[in-house]
Scaffold this motif. Structure first.
Motif, PDB file in Angstrom:
ATOM      1  N   ASN A 190      -4.263   4.935   0.457  1.00 19.06           N
ATOM      2  CA  ASN A 190      -3.288   4.872   1.072  1.00 19.06           C
ATOM      3  C   ASN A 190      -3.042   6.727   1.529  1.00 19.06           C
ATOM      4  O   ASN A 190      -2.479   7.100   0.878  1.00 19.06           O
ATOM      5  CB  ASN A 190      -2.161   3.927   0.891  1.00 19.06           C
ATOM      6  CG  ASN A 190      -3.544   2.765   0.783  1.00 19.06           C
ATOM      7  OD1 ASN A 190      -3.950   2.017   1.987  1.00 19.06           O
ATOM      8  ND2 ASN A 190      -2.686   1.375  -0.448  1.00 19.06           N
ATOM      9  N   ASN A 191      -2.241   6.631   2.964  1.00 19.75           N
ATOM     10  CA  ASN A 191      -1.220   7.836   3.141  1.00 19.75           C
ATOM     11  C   ASN A 191      -0.113   7.052   4.055  1.00 19.75           C
ATOM     12  O   ASN A 191      -0.583   6.114   4.692  1.00 19.75           O
ATOM     13  CB  ASN A 191      -1.905   8.424   4.452  1.00 19.75           C
ATOM     14  CG  ASN A 191      -3.121   9.006   2.988  1.00 19.75           C
ATOM     15  OD1 ASN A 191      -2.850  10.187   2.463  1.00 19.75           O
ATOM     16  ND2 ASN A 191      -4.028   8.951   4.084  1.00 19.75           N
ATOM     17  N   ALA A 192       1.485   8.044   3.420  1.00 19.77           N
ATOM     18  CA  ALA A 192       1.874   6.787   4.286  1.00 19.77           C
ATOM     19  C   ALA A 192       2.744   8.642   4.989  1.00 19.77           C
ATOM     20  O   ALA A 192       3.479   9.141   4.619  1.00 19.77           O
ATOM     21  CB  ALA A 192       2.889   6.503   3.395  1.00 19.77           C
TER      22      ALA A 192
ATOM     23  N   VAL B  26       6.130   3.059   5.371  1.00 16.73           N
ATOM     24  CA  VAL B  26       5.804   3.108   3.809  1.00 16.73           C
ATOM     25  C   VAL B  26       4.133   2.148   4.022  1.00 16.73           C
ATOM     26  O   VAL B  26       3.853   1.554   5.222  1.00 16.73           O
ATOM     27  CB  VAL B  26       6.786   1.616   4.310  1.00 16.73           C
ATOM     28  CG1 VAL B  26       6.235   0.891   1.896  1.00 16.73           C
ATOM     29  CG2 VAL B  26       8.020   2.040   3.857  1.00 16.73           C
ATOM     30  N   VAL B  27       3.718   2.201   3.049  1.00 21.44           N
ATOM     31  CA  VAL B  27       2.137   2.013   3.019  1.00 21.44           C
ATOM     32  C   VAL B  27       2.356   0.865   1.881  1.00 21.44           C
ATOM     33  O   VAL B  27       2.674   1.271   0.760  1.00 21.44           O
ATOM     34  CB  VAL B  27       0.936   2.679   2.730  1.00 21.44           C
ATOM     35  CG1 VAL B  27      -0.473   1.694   2.513  1.00 21.44           C
ATOM     36  CG2 VAL B  27       0.738   3.396   4.322  1.00 21.44           C
ATOM     37  N   ALA B  28       2.589  -0.234   2.039  1.00 23.26           N
ATOM     38  CA  ALA B  28       2.522  -1.301   0.377  1.00 23.26           C
ATOM     39  C   ALA B  28       1.676  -1.480  -0.331  1.00 23.26           C
ATOM     40  O   ALA B  28       1.865  -1.109  -1.766  1.00 23.26           O
ATOM     41  CB  ALA B  28       2.900  -2.736   0.597  1.00 23.26           C
ATOM     42  N   GLY B  29       0.264  -1.229   0.030  1.00 22.74           N
ATOM     43  CA  GLY B  29      -0.933  -1.544  -0.570  1.00 22.74           C
ATOM     44  C   GLY B  29      -1.844  -1.801  -0.387  1.00 22.74           C
ATOM     45  O   GLY B  29      -2.457  -1.278   1.206  1.00 22.74           O
ATOM     46  N   GLY B  30      -2.946  -2.721  -0.226  1.00 27.84           N
ATOM     47  CA  GLY B  30      -4.509  -2.165   0.159  1.00 27.84           C
ATOM     48  C   GLY B  30      -4.838  -0.519  -0.449  1.00 27.84           C
ATOM     49  O   GLY B  30      -4.672  -0.874  -1.087  1.00 27.84           O
ATOM     50  N   SER B  31      -6.279  -0.699   0.714  1.00 28.20           N
ATOM     51  CA  SER B  31      -6.614   0.554   0.604  1.00 28.20           C
ATOM     52  C   SER B  31      -7.432   1.157   1.483  1.00 28.20           C
ATOM     53  O   SER B  31      -7.737   0.438   3.147  1.00 28.20           O
ATOM     54  CB  SER B  31      -8.434   0.285  -0.129  1.00 28.20           C
ATOM     55  OG  SER B  31      -9.344  -0.754   0.370  1.00 28.20           O
ATOM     56  N   THR B  32      -6.869   2.498   2.142  1.00 24.40           N
ATOM     57  CA  THR B  32      -7.538   3.742   2.937  1.00 24.40           C
ATOM     58  C   THR B  32      -6.734   2.826   3.836  1.00 24.40           C
ATOM     59  O   THR B  32      -7.275   2.675   5.558  1.00 24.40           O
ATOM     60  CB  THR B  32      -9.246   3.287   3.509  1.00 24.40           C
ATOM     61  OG1 THR B  32      -9.346   3.120   2.204  1.00 24.40           O
ATOM     62  CG2 THR B  32      -9.510   4.410   3.991  1.00 24.40           C
TER      63      THR B  32
ATOM     64  N   ALA C 260       1.238  -3.327   5.368  1.00 29.27           N
ATOM     65  CA  ALA C 260       1.819  -3.985   4.500  1.00 29.27           C
ATOM     66  C   ALA C 260       0.944  -4.240   2.961  1.00 29.27           C
ATOM     67  O   ALA C 260       1.060  -4.253   2.013  1.00 29.27           O
ATOM     68  CB  ALA C 260       1.374  -5.418   4.743  1.00 29.27           C
ATOM     69  N   GLY C 261      -1.108  -3.833   4.076  1.00 24.54           N
ATOM     70  CA  GLY C 261      -2.133  -4.191   2.928  1.00 24.54           C
ATOM     71  C   GLY C 261      -3.239  -4.613   4.139  1.00 24.54           C
ATOM     72  O   GLY C 261      -3.623  -3.787   4.667  1.00 24.54           O
ATOM     73  N   GLY C 262      -4.592  -4.544   3.377  1.00 26.47           N
ATOM     74  CA  GLY C 262      -5.359  -5.294   3.963  1.00 26.47           C
ATOM     75  C   GLY C 262      -6.236  -3.622   3.665  1.00 26.47           C
ATOM     76  O   GLY C 262      -6.034  -2.511   2.374  1.00 26.47           O
ATOM     77  N   SER C 263      -7.081  -3.329   4.369  1.00 23.96           N
ATOM     78  CA  SER C 263      -7.804  -1.937   4.452  1.00 23.96           C
ATOM     79  C   SER C 263      -8.313  -1.344   5.290  1.00 23.96           C
ATOM     80  O   SER C 263      -8.376  -2.111   6.870  1.00 23.96           O
ATOM     81  CB  SER C 263      -9.245  -2.150   3.829  1.00 23.96           C
ATOM     82  OG  SER C 263     -10.098  -3.669   4.390  1.00 23.96           O
ATOM     83  N   SER C 264      -8.008  -0.002   5.673  1.00 24.00           N
ATOM     84  CA  SER C 264      -8.634   0.681   6.831  1.00 24.00           C
ATOM     85  C   SER C 264      -7.143   0.388   8.624  1.00 24.00           C
ATOM     86  O   SER C 264      -8.387   0.231   9.438  1.00 24.00           O
ATOM     87  CB  SER C 264      -9.926   0.560   7.021  1.00 24.00           C
ATOM     88  OG  SER C 264     -10.965   1.084   5.935  1.00 24.00           O
ATOM     89  N   ASN C 265      -6.458   0.167   7.953  1.00 23.42           N
ATOM     90  CA  ASN C 265      -5.748  -0.308   8.724  1.00 23.42           C
ATOM     91  C   ASN C 265      -4.810   1.300   8.871  1.00 23.42           C
ATOM     92  O   ASN C 265      -4.115   1.692   8.534  1.00 23.42           O
ATOM     93  CB  ASN C 265      -4.155  -1.596   8.358  1.00 23.42           C
ATOM     94  CG  ASN C 265      -5.496  -2.599   8.049  1.00 23.42           C
ATOM     95  OD1 ASN C 265      -6.330  -3.141   9.072  1.00 23.42           O
ATOM     96  ND2 ASN C 265      -5.437  -3.328   7.363  1.00 23.42           N
ATOM     97  N   ASN C 266      -4.209   0.723  10.137  1.00 27.91           N
ATOM     98  CA  ASN C 266      -4.180   2.591  10.724  1.00 27.91           C
ATOM     99  C   ASN C 266      -2.212   1.610  11.714  1.00 27.91           C
ATOM    100  O   ASN C 266      -2.380   0.864  12.195  1.00 27.91           O
ATOM    101  CB  ASN C 266      -4.355   2.869  11.893  1.00 27.91           C
ATOM    102  CG  ASN C 266      -5.335   3.727  11.243  1.00 27.91           C
ATOM    103  OD1 ASN C 266      -5.328   4.102  10.511  1.00 27.91           O
ATOM    104  ND2 ASN C 266      -6.333   3.150  11.341  1.00 27.91           N
TER     105      ASN C 266
END
Length: 108
Positions: free
Chosen positions: A8-10, A16-22, A33-39
């Motif tokens: 994750n990148n902030a 803020v990126v709270a969790g998840g991946s990519t 907040a979470g999930g995957s491959s979100n922008n």
């Protein structure tokens, strides 16, 4: 700030990126907040979860689902898949392949 997950990148100011991946929060004051491959690239934009979602509009929100885009100012996609809220103040409540491209529109 990245508080959890992986890859994750902030990079936005106060983002803020709270969790998840990519996930990527590059807009100023943006949140994933979470999930995957979100922008979340828009100023004060939010992606709450899901996958492959983009909140690019200023103060835009994608609450979840997959492959949704909120690109208008103050636009919202509540969920579903392949939905697009490109009008300013536009909302897509869910479903699939829906588009709210006119300002102040709501697609249910």
């Amino acid at each position: 700030v990245v508080t959890g997950g992986r890859y994750n990148n902030a990079t936005g100011i106060r983002s803020v990126v709270a969790g998840g991946s990519t996930n990527d929060a590059s807009g100023e004051l943006s949140v994933v907040a979470g999930g995957s491959s979100n922008n979340a690239t828009g100023l004060e934009s939010v992606v709450a979860g899901g996958s492959n979602n983009d909140a690019r509009g200023e103060t835009s929100v994608v609450a979840g689902g997959s492959s949704n885009n909120a690109t208008g100012i103050l636009s919202v996609v509540a969920g579903g898949s392949n939905n697009d809220a490109s009008g300013n103040f536009a909302t897509v409540t869910g479903g699939r392949d829906q588009e709210a491209s006119v300002d102040d529109s709501v697609v249910r």
